[in-house]
Design an enzyme around this catalytic site. Structure first.
Site, PDB file in Angstrom:
ATOM      1  N   PHE A 414       0.596  -1.480   0.459  1.00 55.69           N
ATOM      2  CA  PHE A 414       0.233   0.303  -0.325  1.00 55.69           C
ATOM      3  C   PHE A 414       1.186   1.422   0.161  1.00 55.69           C
ATOM      4  CE2 PHE A 414      -1.965  -3.207   3.159  1.00 55.69           C
ATOM      5  CZ  PHE A 414      -2.725  -3.748   1.496  1.00 55.69           C
ATOM      6  N   CYS A 415       1.929   0.909  -0.540  1.00 55.01           N
ATOM      7  CA  CYS A 415       2.975   2.600  -0.699  1.00 55.01           C
ATOM      8  C   CYS A 415       3.191   2.670   0.843  1.00 55.01           C
ATOM      9  CB  CYS A 415       2.084   3.734  -1.044  1.00 55.01           C
ATOM     10  SG  CYS A 415       1.962   3.266  -3.380  1.00 55.01           S
ATOM     11  N   ALA A 416       3.470   2.546   1.515  1.00 55.42           N
ATOM     12  CA  ALA A 416       3.504   2.895   2.981  1.00 55.42           C
ATOM     13  C   ALA A 416       4.359   1.207   3.581  1.00 55.42           C
ATOM     14  CB  ALA A 416       2.604   2.542   3.855  1.00 55.42           C
TER      15      ALA A 416
END
Length: 493
Positions: A414-416
């Site tokens: 999740f781009c985290a």
């Protein structure tokens, strides 16, 4: 020229030496798609795609359940109608002498005013239009003082984690920043205490900036923004709020939260036309070189006797809006802001809590499911929930939800990445039959599933999702899947 749409119009005055113009606007959307006044009966705001059907690998079609709002929310019907009503009147923005240019310029600048009101900005704050939250935070990273100290939690989305002190942006002011990455807190109070300790130890002689999310794009949990802002200001630092996941779900007040800047994206705010916002204090923005050099940012350009060029830059928001602006995207954001305000955030929040409870209660009935959380079950949150399922690779599970049930969710990190790795670091991950993403050397493959929803989500979508999770865990997938280009897909061979 096409006739003016048969729609409500809002009068927008232009300069007194030009003709009076009006900006077309669609009629306000109903409070509920179903006409029912009960805030928990159905989706409060109609969105595009609510009637779309998709094929199932097992045969037949089903209405698509869009449960990936945290990545990109569907367009509000109201936004689409407003944009369609304006489209025949589209013209160049700023400096155009023609009627459509004047109308488009007024629409653009009145959209800026609408966004400032939506965010409850302070007098003197600037609203700069960008491409996205990522673009907004990279803009801020360019304008911070060269010796700035930046404090950012490892829990941030990459958009707010990576711009500061980036070695990949030589010559940009933000690339010189001294960055302190803070460990993931396990309670809101611990987040404040962690920041206070870090700020107390900083060099007090220079400027400092804190970057923090308003709502996690992984867990949906709300962060203590007002308390973090108070801690930052008590130690002489400024603070920027990444409101990409917060603004579509809760009211955001720059004034009440006392943040210095706020950034968000239109595509998460039901306005997917490629625009974003950075709003807040003007001084650092005015003191820095323009984000992009070009027309619109420049007030005066003149040749020098030595053959060079002298440039006088604007001191307004135009300083960082070089080039032809995305007037459609900007108007879409303003339309979404108006629609959410008119619908009433109290009603929207109550409805969303109803959906969150349905999902969490349903997942709690499946022992194989573990919901990811930093702050625990009692934390307030928006409609974003991530989880893993014992015995399943998350990509495989998400593919089965789509192919067999017509449910769109997201899987991965999740781009985290630092946050998800922290939350999953102690969990064994069975790669399953397919879809295990490639891991770095020496690392296990880690990924999770994220379901997210909002003002356009009907009860049936979350009920179908919960039922599908239970069936997949109990009975397994009804179809064979394989890995293709790193993704798990139905095997149609």
């Amino acid at each position: 020229m096409s006739a003016r749409p048969n729609a409500a119009v809002a009068a927008v005055p232009v300069a007194t030496d030009t003709v009076s113009t009006t900006v077309p606007s669609a009629a306000p959307a109903p409070a509920s798609a179903s006409g029912d006044s009960d805030p928990c009966c159905d989706a409060p705001l109609p969105v595009l795609g609510r009637d779309v059907t998709v094929p199932l690998v097992t045969g037949g079609e089903v209405g698509y359940a869009a449960l990936d709002y945290a990545a990109s929310a569907p367009a509000l019907q109201r936004v689409w109608d407003d944009v369609a009503a304006y489209a025949p009147y589209y013209g160049s923005v700023h400096r155009g002498a023609g009627y459509l240019s004047q109308l488009s310029t007024d629409l653009f600048e009145n959209s800026r005013t609408a966004v400032a009101e939506f965010l409850d900005c302070r007098p003197g704050d600037q609203v700069v239009f960008t491409r996205s939250t990522t673009d907004s935070l990279n803009l801020l990273a360019q304008v911070i003082p060269a010796d700035c100290q930046v404090f950012v939690f490892e829990t941030e989305h990459h958009a707010s984690l990576l711009p500061w002190g980036s070695p990949h942006a030589p010559g940009r002011r933000g690339s010189d920043a001294r960055v302190t990455h803070l460990n993931a807190p396990r309670t809101p109070q611990q987040a404040v205490e962690t920041l206070e300790r870090a700020l107390a130890d900083r060099d007090p002689s220079g400027p400092a900036l804190v970057c923090v999310t308003g709502a996690s794009n992984v867990t949906g949990e709300l962060w203590p923004v007002r308390e973090l802002a108070a801690a930052a200001h008590a130690h002489g630092a400024r603070i920027v709020l990444d409101a990409a996941q917060l603004a579509p779900h809760h009211p955001v007040s720059v004034r009440e939260s006392d943040v210095d800047w706020v950034a968000f994206s239109g595509h998460k705010l039901y306005a997917p036309f490629g625009s974003g916002v950075l709003a807040g204090r003007a001084d650092w923005l005015q003191d820095a070189e323009p984000y992009l050099a070009g027309g619109g940012a420049s007030r005066k350009v003149a040749r020098r006797a030595d053959g060079g060029v002298d440039v006088e830059w604007h001191t307004t928001a135009a300083r960082h809006e070089a080039g032809s602006p995305n007037v459609i995207g900007v108007y879409a954001i303003a339309s979404a802001c108006k629609a959410l305000t008119e619908a009433g955030f109290d009603r929207l929040v109550a409805r969303e809590r109803h959906l969150i409870a349905k999902v969490r209660e349903g997942l709690a009935e499946v022992p194989a499911v573990r919901v990811l959380s930093l702050f625990g079950d009692d934390a307030d949150r928006v409609g974003v929930i991530s989880f893993v399922v014992d015995g399943w690779n998350s990509s495989h599970f998400a593919a089965a939800l789509s192919a067999e049930y017509g449910i769109g969710v997201r899987d991965g990190l999740f781009c985290a990445h630092p946050l998800v790795r922290t939350l999953l670091g102690s969990d064994p991950q069975d790669p399953g039959e397919c879809g295990a993403p490639e891991a770095a050397p020496g690392e296990r493959s880690l990924n999770a599933i994220r379901v997210s929803f909002g003002a356009g989500t009907p009860d049936e979508h979350v009920e179908r999702f919960v039922g599908a999770v239970k069936e997949l865990v109990r009975d397994g997938a009804r179809w064979n899947y394989r890995t293709e280009d790193g993704r798990c897909v139905p095997d149609r061979g």
